[in-house]
Design a protein around this motif. Structure first.
Motif, PDB file in Angstrom:
ATOM      1  N   ALA A  83      -1.187  -0.247  -4.301  1.00  0.00           N
ATOM      2  CA  ALA A  83      -2.134   1.023  -4.423  1.00  0.00           C
ATOM      3  C   ALA A  83      -1.591   2.376  -4.086  1.00  0.00           C
ATOM      4  N   ASP A  84      -2.013   3.320  -4.671  1.00  0.00           N
ATOM      5  CA  ASP A  84      -1.780   4.697  -4.430  1.00  0.00           C
ATOM      6  C   ASP A  84      -3.104   5.563  -3.791  1.00  0.00           C
ATOM      7  N   SER A  85      -3.055   6.756  -3.895  1.00  0.00           N
ATOM      8  CA  SER A  85      -3.938   7.643  -3.344  1.00  0.00           C
ATOM      9  C   SER A  85      -5.266   7.435  -4.178  1.00  0.00           C
ATOM     10  N   GLN A 145       0.832  -1.028  -0.054  1.00  0.00           N
ATOM     11  CA  GLN A 145      -0.081  -0.091  -0.007  1.00  0.00           C
ATOM     12  C   GLN A 145       0.805   1.342   0.129  1.00  0.00           C
ATOM     13  N   GLY A 146       0.916   2.178  -0.995  1.00  0.00           N
ATOM     14  CA  GLY A 146       1.717   3.253  -1.109  1.00  0.00           C
ATOM     15  C   GLY A 146       2.690   2.862  -2.273  1.00  0.00           C
ATOM     16  N   VAL A 167      -3.749   2.515 -11.015  1.00  0.00           N
ATOM     17  CA  VAL A 167      -4.943   2.187 -11.615  1.00  0.00           C
ATOM     18  C   VAL A 167      -5.022   2.031 -13.090  1.00  0.00           C
ATOM     19  N   ASN A 168      -4.271   2.959 -13.548  1.00  0.00           N
ATOM     20  CA  ASN A 168      -4.289   3.087 -15.082  1.00  0.00           C
ATOM     21  C   ASN A 168      -3.764   2.068 -15.869  1.00  0.00           C
ATOM     22  N   VAL A 223       2.944  -4.849   3.144  1.00  0.00           N
ATOM     23  CA  VAL A 223       3.872  -3.852   3.412  1.00  0.00           C
ATOM     24  C   VAL A 223       3.025  -2.593   3.154  1.00  0.00           C
ATOM     25  N   LEU A 224       3.097  -1.730   4.340  1.00  0.00           N
ATOM     26  CA  LEU A 224       2.332  -0.593   4.448  1.00  0.00           C
ATOM     27  C   LEU A 224       3.103   0.715   4.453  1.00  0.00           C
ATOM     28  N   ALA A 225       2.989   1.359   3.262  1.00  0.00           N
ATOM     29  CA  ALA A 225       4.092   2.401   2.754  1.00  0.00           C
ATOM     30  C   ALA A 225       3.271   3.743   2.363  1.00  0.00           C
ATOM     31  N   ALA A 226       2.099   4.011   3.092  1.00  0.00           N
ATOM     32  CA  ALA A 226       1.504   4.962   2.651  1.00  0.00           C
ATOM     33  C   ALA A 226       1.082   6.322   3.888  1.00  0.00           C
ATOM     34  N   LEU A 227       0.239   5.750   4.667  1.00  0.00           N
ATOM     35  CA  LEU A 227      -0.339   6.754   5.746  1.00  0.00           C
ATOM     36  C   LEU A 227      -0.723   6.030   7.070  1.00  0.00           C
ATOM     37  N   GLU A 228      -0.891   7.117   7.905  1.00  0.00           N
ATOM     38  CA  GLU A 228      -1.256   6.668   9.322  1.00  0.00           C
ATOM     39  C   GLU A 228      -2.492   5.735   9.300  1.00  0.00           C
TER      40      GLU A 228
END
Ligand code: NAD
Length: 417
Positions: A237-239, A213-214, A265-266, A293-298
């Motif tokens: 995943a991204d925002s 994620q991220g 997503v494109n 793997v969590l690599a985005a936000l809190e």
């Protein structure tokens, strides 16, 4: 619970588990110094705006305070304090000779022109100049701050002391005193920690699936390194959205598409990606996989969704992606979480290398940086795993204990008050 209360709760649990000297705990409960500044900035339309900023200096037993500067409209003092305490723990886990600090300005930098951003950054630097310095407090980039901003701050501080002082700040561009390896450091550190986890738990990269994620600095480089090791990257995943594929992704190909079209997503519908489907972010963190793997936000995994997480292992490249309620549920389920203060500490470690090169007038090759980073990350994993086994606790509490053991040694040397 506020972020600061969360941080204190984690620290208290570790302190109780290891029976830390209560006097030392009392010292760690609050930052040593907090500075609040009000920065007047002349805007492009001629008007004046006054921005509020902070610098929290949590602890310097081991060396100069160290930690990023964040530009965000939701910065507040509680957040800055919490992040500064976290930095003390992070530098402690990896055992580098630096303490913990953090700064921030309440601003949405996307609403400022380049000139306004420069005047704001230089104004902030002038106001905190009396309390920073290459032997005092060494800031770095954080959310929404860049190498260019670090250069402006270095420049302003150098004028203040009348001497070019590159070691006052890290995360500078390479041509302005930055270090090789800084860009990839966070992901690389996370990868080294995963190597040790795989060794300990018998994870075979050739048959393990990963979901990330991220897909920014940390997430993209981690995805790339995982592929190079042979892991199958089955979700990204991204925002703007999430993609999954049974046959897996090549991160560099996805990056090209994201750069050209805006999002991971494109990829959906492109030739060669027939089995790709998109999903919601709720579904994404609950996907079937070996490693998440969590690599985005809190706060991505909480009491609301932790029960549905199917990963066996979680690597926290982001800061604070799992809240305390989520953490307790994951522990109950037997999911092994490698905590942020260990998993993403490669970033601050290479920041320390940059500072070291600056103050000693050295230039390390990429190989030297990598060799030193590898050793620090491997050794840190081993220390944390030993504490986990010794105190029968989670990796998170063991990481806090590892940091506190170092502080305790320095405290007992009796030089600190
Ligand atoms: P970044 O801005 O480069 O990337 C963040 C990524 O997360 C982007 O791809 C963004 O689209 C994605 N994202 C945002 N919201 C999302 C959501 N709701 N769902 C899925 N994806 C979402 O940031 P970064 O430097 O890669 O940092 C990521 C995290 O790692 C942050 O928590 C940061 O504090 C932490 N971290 C980074 C470093 C570093 O050196 N870059 C060091 C330590 C910790």
């Amino acid at each position: 619970m506020s972020l600061y209360e969360n941080t204190l709760a984690q620290m208290k649990k570790a302190a109780d588990t290891m029976s830390l000297d209560p006097e030392l705990y009392a010292v760690l409960e609050e930052p040593m110094r907090i500075v609040e500044v009000h920065i007047p900035v002349r805007m492009d339309d001629g008007s004046l705006k006054v921005f509020t900023g902070y610098r929290s200096q949590h602890n310097n037993f081991a060396g100069p305070f160290k930690g990023g500067i964040r530009y965000h409209q939701q910065v507040d003092l509680g957040e800055v304090k919490a992040l500064s305490a976290w930095m003390t723990m992070k530098t402690g886990v990896v055992g580098i000779p630096m303490g913990g600090g953090k700064g921030g300005i309440i601003v949405n930098p996307k609403e400022l022109s380049e000139g306004e951003l420069e005047r704001l950054s230089r104004g902030y630097a002038r106001l905190i100049a009396p309390v920073i310095g290459d032997q005092v407090d060494v800031p770095a980039p954080d959310v929404n701050t860049t190498g260019q901003i670090m250069s402006w701050i270095k420049d302003e501080y150098s004028k203040f002391v009348g001497k070019e002082t590159p070691g006052v700040i890290t995360g500078k561009p390479l041509e302005d005193g930055g270090s090789l390896g800084r860009n990839t450091a966070t992901a690389q550190g996370g990868m080294y920690v995963l190597d040790k986890l795989a060794e300990e738990k018998g994870i075979d990269p050739a048959s393990a699936s990963v979901v990330i994620q991220g897909f920014g600095n940390a997430g993209h480089f981690m995805a790339k390194m995982l592929r190079e090791k042979g892991y199958a990257v089955k979700g990204l995943a991204d925002s703007r959205g999430c993609i999954v594929s049974d046959s897996g992704f090549e991160p560099d190909e996805v990056l090209e598409i994201k750069k050209a079209e805006g999002s991971v997503v494109n990829v959906e519908g492109k030739p060669g990606y027939e089995d790709v489907r998109t999903c919601s972010s709720g579904e994404f963190v609950e996907m079937e996989c070996d490693i998440l793997v969590l690599a985005a936000l809190e706060n991505q995994i909480t009491g609301e969704n932790a029960e549905n997480v199917k990963a066996k292992y979680i690597i926290e490249l982001a800061n604070g992606p799992i809240n305390p309620e989520g953490d307790a549920i994951l522990q109950e389920k037997g999911v092994l979480v490698v905590p942020d203060i260990l998993a993403n500490a490669g970033g601050v470690t290479v920041s320390y290398f940059e500072w070291h090169q600056n103050v000693n007038d050295e230039k390390w090759t990429a190989e030297e940086v990598d060799e030193k980073l590898t050793k620090i990350m491997y050794d840190s994993y081993v220390k944390v795993a030993e504490n986990r086994d010794k105190y029968s606790c989670t990796m998170r509490i063991a990481a806090f204990i590892t940091a506190m053991q170092r502080l305790d040694t320095l405290w007992k040397e009796g030089k600190k008050i």
